[in-house]
Design a protein around this motif. Structure first.
Motif, short mmCIF file in Angstrom:
data_model
loop_
_atom_site.label_atom_id
_atom_site.label_comp_id
_atom_site.label_asym_id
_atom_site.label_seq_id
_atom_site.Cartn_x
_atom_site.Cartn_y
_atom_site.Cartn_z
N ARG A 29 7.80 -1.62 4.03
CA ARG A 29 7.49 -2.63 3.02
C ARG A 29 7.01 -1.99 1.72
O ARG A 29 7.29 -2.47 0.63
N GLU A 77 5.48 0.87 7.79
CA GLU A 77 5.38 -0.31 6.94
C GLU A 77 4.73 -0.02 5.59
O GLU A 77 5.19 -0.50 4.56
N GLN A 78 3.68 0.81 5.58
CA GLN A 78 2.97 1.08 4.33
C GLN A 78 2.98 2.56 3.94
O GLN A 78 2.25 2.97 3.05
N GLY A 90 11.98 -1.32 8.01
CA GLY A 90 10.59 -1.61 8.36
C GLY A 90 9.60 -1.09 7.34
O GLY A 90 8.38 -1.17 7.55
N THR A 121 6.41 -1.26 -3.66
CA THR A 121 7.14 -1.89 -2.56
C THR A 121 8.60 -1.44 -2.54
O THR A 121 9.16 -1.01 -3.56
N LYS A 156 12.85 1.95 11.10
CA LYS A 156 12.66 1.14 12.30
C LYS A 156 13.90 1.18 13.19
O LYS A 156 13.80 1.31 14.42
#
Length: 671
Positions: A50, A300-301, A48, A27, A273
Motif C-alpha cells: 500500500r 503493506e507499509q 499487497g 503510496t 503478496k
C-alpha cells in the motif's frame, strides 16, 4: 554452499538488530499515477504494497546504513570497538545527489563515522541476498575462530529507480514495473557465538542457480534523462525460484530433523503478496502442509527493501511482539543472480531485549566468550591461474575477460567446474556499471557453473562479489581461506577484473586502471609446502578523503566515472600506512623483514614500488615490480604477482595491497 551446523561447531546468533526508516511515506497508487504513460494495473492489490518509505532529499544509502548501525548498537551489549568485522551489503551505493560511490568502500567510511576501529571492513554485493551473504561470511569467520563478533549492514536507497521507471514504463508488462514496488530502509545486525543452548542458526544453505542469472539486472538507463534502471522478468523469476525454494526448504528441514509442526514462522523475501502466496501453495502441493498462517509479511507499509528485506521483516515482527524468544524461524532466501537458500533459526531473548523500556540505559559491556577455534590455520594453495586482456582498452568487457581468465584457470586445473564450491568476483569497476546481480553470478552463468542444480544436490556453487578496490582480491583470498577452514567448501574460485568506464566515450577523462581480468582456483595445501599462510588488514580512515571515485550522469544522461584525489598526499600517506601495517603484521607473525625473501608491493607505478622498498629499507633487487604502463592492476595485482614470482621454493614472500580509505592488506606467501 553452507554446511549444516552440528553440536561440535560454534553456532552463530543475532545478538542485536537495528533499523532505520525514512519519515517520508508514499503510496503505491501515488507512484503508479506518477508514471508519464498511464499504467492500467492494480499494483497495490496485486503486490499487497500500500505504501513504502522514501529517503528524504538529503538522505542516501550511507545515511540509512549509519542510522541503522546506531540503532543496532543502542540495543547491543557490544561496544563499537568490540566489533571485529563489518560487512556492508547494500546494492545501492548512491551516497550523494546524482552519484554512486565506488571508492572508498562503504564499510571503511562507516568505520570512521561510528568508531568501529577494530573491524575488518568488507563491502560485498549480491543483489537481494546481500545481507544473507554477509551473515554467511560472519558465520564462517566465527566458526573458523577468525573473529568473535561481527556486523552486517545494508542501507538501501533504491527508490531513485522509481523515478526512472515512471519516465520509461510503457505498459503493465514493462520490465521496469517491479521498480514501482521498492522502498528505502537501513538494517544492521550484530552476530556472535550463541550464548544459550539451542539458539542461533541451525543451518544456512545458499547456492547460485546461474542459468537464471540475467532475469533481473540493474544498471544505468540508456535514455538521455539518465539515472539507474532495474529490468526484471518477474514471471521467469517466480517460475525459477519457487519450485527450487520449496524443495530446498524441505531438504534442509529434513536433514535437521525439523518437521513442519516445529516451524513457528516463515520469512520469505518480501517482494509481493502473489509471489509469497505462490510459495506457500507450492509447499502445500508438494508436501500437503499449509504454512500460510505462519507467514510473516511486512509488505503493506514497507515495499521491497531489497537486500535487507528479510531482516526488516524480522525486526518489524519482533517489534510487534509477533516473534518471541525461543521461536523457530525458516527463512526462504532469494536474490537476483539467482541466489536460492534456506536458513533455520531459533531466537534467543533478543525480541524481549529490543522491546525492553530500558534497552538503551545502563547496559554492561558484553564480555565475549573466547571462541578460539580447534581448527588449525590452513595454507591456501593456488591450484591454477588464468589471466586475460582485451584487444583494446576501449573494447574491454568485464564478463568476456573474466570468462577467458576463468576458462584458462579451469584448463590448467585438476578440478571440474562442478567442483567449485564458492565463486568470488573482486571487481570494483565493471562494464555498464552493473549494480545487480553479482558479477560472479553472471560469470557463473557464462561458464555454466552450477547452471541448474537439483535442490538436494551436494555439489552446488555459491557466488557473490567483493568490492574493496585493490585490497578486495586479498580480502577475497582471506575469505576463501576461512570458508575452507569453517567447512564451507574445498575449492574456491576468485576472479578479479577492472575496466576503464570512460575509455570509449571520454578518453580525456580516463581512469587509472589497466583493463584486464584474472582468475585463481585455491584450495587447502595438501602438503603445506606452498601458498598463502597469513593475512592482515588495517584501515587508516583519517585519510579517507584523499581519493574518491564516483559514477555520475553527465548533461547528456551518460554514466561516467569521476576520480578526485590528491596524488602527492595520497602517495605519502600510503607509504606511512604501509610501514605501520607491515610492522604490525611481522610482529604478529613473529617475523622480521630479514626473513622475507621478496616483497610484492601494490603496483601503482614503478616509482611507488621503489618508494615502498626504500621506506621499508628492503633491498630493491628483492622487490618485484609488476606495475603496468596502462594503469593500476588493482584486483589482478596478486594473480599477476604470483604468476611472475621468481622466488625459490620455500621462500617467504610478502604481498602488500592498498586501496583508498586508506585500506592496507598484507599477505604472507610461501613460494
Amino acid at each position: 554452499m553452507l554446511m549444516k551446523n552440528n553440536d561440535t561447531m560454534l553456532r552463530t546468533v543475532i545478538e542485536s538488530i537495528g533499523a532505520y526508516l525514512p519519515s517520508h511515506e508514499v503510496t503505491t497508487d501515488e507512484i503508479v499515477q506518477g508514471c508519464e504513460r498511464k499504467v492500467r494495473v492494480p499494483l497495490a492489490k496485486l503486490t499487497g504494497i500500500r505504501s513504502r518509505r522514501r529517503a528524504g532529499i538529503d538522505e542516501f544509502s550511507i545515511d540509512l546504513a549509519e542510522k541503522a548501525v546506531s540503532d543496532c548498537l543502542n540495543h547491543s551489549a557490544l561496544a563499537a570497538d568490540q566489533i571485529e568485522a563489518i560487512v556492508c551489503t547494500n546494492i545501492s551505493r548512491w551516497d550523494s545527489k546524482n552519484s554512486v560511490t565506488f571508492e572508498p568502500a562503504t564499510s571503511v567510511r562507516l568505520k570512521s563515522l561510528l568508531g568501529l576501529d577494530n573491524a575488518i571492513a568488507i563491502d560485498i554485493s549480491n543483489a537481494c541476498a546481500g545481507m544473507w551473504t554477509g551473515v554467511y561470511m560472519i558465520d564462517a569467520l566465527i566458526r573458523s575462530g577468525a573473529i568473535r563478533s561481527g556486523m552486517v549492514v545494508s542501507g538501501e536507497y533504491i527508490t531513485h529507480l522509481i523515478d526512472t521507471a515512471q519516465k520509461e514504463i510503457v505498459d503493465f508488462m514493462d520490465p521496469q514495473l517491479a521498480s514501482l514496488t521498492l522502498g528505502d530502509a537501513g538494517v544492521a545486525l550484530t552476530l556472535t557465538a550463541a550464548g544459550s543452548q539451542g539458539s542461533g542458526f541451525h543451518d544456512l544453505d545458499m547456492y547460485t542457480l546461474s542459468k537464471y542469472s540475467q532475469f533481473c539486472v540493474a544498471k544505468p538507463t540508456d535514455k538521455p534523462h539518465g539515472g539507474a534502471a532495474m529490468y526484471t522478468d518477474a514471471i521467469k523469476v517466480t517460475e525459477s525460484v519457487v519450485p527450487h525454494a520449496a524443495r530446498h526448504a524441505k531438504d534442509v528441514l529434513d536433514r535437521n530433523e525439523w518437521g513442519f509442526d516445529a516451524i513457528g514462522h516463515v520469512i520469505p523475501h518480501q517482494t509481493s503478496k502473489l509471489t509469497m502466496q505462490e510459495g506457500m501453495r507450492e509447499i502445500k502441493r508438494l508436501f500437503d502442509y499449509d504454512l500460510s498462517q505462519r507467514l510473516i509479511n511486512n509488505l503493506e507499509q514497507r515495499g521491497n527493501t531489497s537486500s535487507n528485506a528479510h531482516f526488516l521483516a524480522l525486526h518489524d515482527a519482533m517489534r510487534r511482539r509477533e516473534v518471541k524468544g525461543g521461536d523457530s524461524i525458516v527463512f526462504c532466501i532469494s536474490g537476483s543472480g539467482q541466489t536460492t537458500g534456506t536458513a533455520l533459526y531459533v531466537c534467543d531473548d533478543l525480541p524481549e531485549r529490543i522491546n525492553a523500556e530500558d534497552a538503551q540505559n545502563g547496559k554492561p559491556r558484553r564480555e565475549i566468550a573466547t571462541t578460539e577455534s580447534a581448527l588449525m590455520p590452513i595454507q591456501l594453495q593456488v591450484e591454477s591461474l588464468g589471466i586475460a586482456y582485451p584487444p583494446t582498452r576501449e573494447s574491454a568487457d568485464t564478463l568476456t575477460m573474466l570468462q577467458q581468465a576463468g576458462e584458462q584457470c579451469l584448463e590448467q586445473s585438476s578440478c571440474e567446474k562442478q567442483d567449485i564450491d564458492i565463486l568470488i568476483a573482486a571487481c570494483t569497476y565493471r562494464t555498464e556499471f552493473i549494480m545487480e546481480p553479482a558479477i560472479a553470478a553472471l560469470l557463473a552463468g557464462r561458464m555454466e557453473i552450477n547452471f541448474d542444480r537439483e535442490p538436494e544436490a551436494a555439489d552446488k556453487t555459491f557466488a557473490f562479489d567483493v568490492i574493496n578496490g585493490e585490497v578486495g582480491m586479498m580480502k577475497s583470498l582471506f575469505l576463501a581461506s576461512e570458508f575452507i577452514r569453517a567447512g564451507r567448501g574445498k575449492k574456491v574460485m576468485v576472479v578479479g577484473s577492472e575496466v576503464d568506464n570512460n575509455a570509449a566515450d571520454r578518453p580525456d577523462q580516463s581512469i587509472d586502471v589497466s583493463p584486464m581480468a584474472s582468475a585463481l582456483i585455491v584450495q587447502e595445501s595438501v602438503d603445506a609446502t606452498s601458498g598463502f599462510l597469513s593475512f592482515h588488514f588495517q584501515d587508516f580512515t583519517q585519510y579517507k578523503d584523499l581519493r574518491k571515485a564516483e559514477g555520475y550522469w553527465n548533461q547528456q544522461g551518460q554514466a561516467c566515472m569521476n576520480c578526485t584525489d590528491h596524488p602527492e598526499a595520497l602517495h605519502a600517506a600510503y607509504l606511512e600506512c604501509i610501514e605501520t601495517t607491515v610492522a604490525n603484521f611481522l610482529k604478529a607473525n613473529e617475523l622480521s623483514l630479514d626473513e622475507i625473501a621478496r616483497i610484492v608491493p601494490s603496483p601503482i607505478s614503478s616509482v611507488f614500488v621503489a618508494d615502498v622498498a626504500a621506506r621499508l629499507q628492503f633491498p630493491a633487487e628483492k622487490t618485484l615490480d609488476i606495475s603496468d604502463a596502462n594503469g593500476s592492476l588493482m584486483s589482478s595485482a596478486i594473480p599477476v604477482g604470483v604468476k611472475n614470482l621468481d622466488a625459490a621454493p620455500g621462500e617467504m614472500v610478502l604481498f602488500i595491497s592498498v586501496s583508498p580509505g586508506i585500506q592496507i592488506g598484507c599477505a604472507l606467501y610461501i613460494a
